[in-house]
Design a protein around this motif. Sequence first.
Motif, mmCIF file in Angstrom:
data_model
loop_
_atom_site.group_PDB
_atom_site.id
_atom_site.type_symbol
_atom_site.label_atom_id
_atom_site.label_comp_id
_atom_site.label_asym_id
_atom_site.label_seq_id
_atom_site.Cartn_x
_atom_site.Cartn_y
_atom_site.Cartn_z
ATOM 1 N N UNK A 1 33.880 6.005 -72.798
ATOM 2 C CA UNK A 1 33.486 6.374 -71.437
ATOM 3 C C UNK A 1 33.326 5.103 -70.609
ATOM 4 N N UNK A 2 33.929 5.078 -69.436
ATOM 5 C CA UNK A 2 33.849 3.915 -68.554
ATOM 6 C C UNK A 2 32.504 3.925 -67.826
ATOM 7 N N UNK A 3 31.546 3.183 -68.365
ATOM 8 C CA UNK A 3 30.208 3.154 -67.776
ATOM 9 C C UNK A 3 30.086 2.132 -66.647
ATOM 10 N N UNK A 4 31.206 1.577 -66.201
ATOM 11 C CA UNK A 4 31.161 0.641 -65.070
ATOM 12 C C UNK A 4 31.239 1.378 -63.733
ATOM 13 N N UNK A 5 31.447 2.691 -63.807
ATOM 14 C CA UNK A 5 31.562 3.501 -62.583
ATOM 15 C C UNK A 5 30.582 4.672 -62.661
ATOM 16 N N UNK A 6 30.106 5.143 -61.509
ATOM 17 C CA UNK A 6 29.110 6.223 -61.498
ATOM 18 C C UNK A 6 29.437 7.454 -62.344
ATOM 19 N N UNK A 7 30.659 7.993 -62.325
ATOM 20 C CA UNK A 7 30.902 9.186 -63.154
ATOM 21 C C UNK A 7 30.649 8.931 -64.646
ATOM 22 N N UNK A 8 30.989 7.753 -65.120
ATOM 23 C CA UNK A 8 30.754 7.417 -66.527
ATOM 24 C C UNK A 8 29.280 7.264 -66.840
ATOM 25 N N UNK A 9 28.530 6.668 -65.927
ATOM 26 C CA UNK A 9 27.085 6.531 -66.124
ATOM 27 C C UNK A 9 26.435 7.907 -66.161
ATOM 28 N N UNK A 10 26.836 8.759 -65.233
ATOM 29 C CA UNK A 10 26.291 10.117 -65.185
ATOM 30 C C UNK A 10 26.594 10.852 -66.490
#
Length: 126
Positions: free
Chosen positions: A32-41
């Motif tokens: 999951x790409x946690x560098x962008x908001x959708x990934x953090x969510x």
Amino acid sequence: VRVATYIKRNYPDQTFESTFLALVSSYWAKGIDISKPPGIIQALSHLFSTSEIESIMKGAIEPENKKAVIDTTKESGAFGAPWIVGVDSEGLKRSWFGNDRWDQVFWHLGVPFEGVKVLESRESKL
């Protein structure tokens, strides 16, 4: 980093530790790409409600939180991520850059571990 910093500064230690584990495992184990908001969510959705995540995301970009990230980075001498700081049982502090230094971190902290092993191939390469 801003999200983790915000949570560390505004939630109990146990919540931060769960958050850190969720972010790291989402990135390294689930891709999951946690560098962008959708990934953090996506990474944090099992720990926080939707409204809590919205509040965290807003808090992460507040000037006070951004300054905390900059101050921590300067104080530790970090120049990239992941930046790992380990303090052993005698108070000796060491820092590492990169995700390929865990054997050094574990050795410094006195954590039992097995290093990476290169295994003999099961298939012939001829």
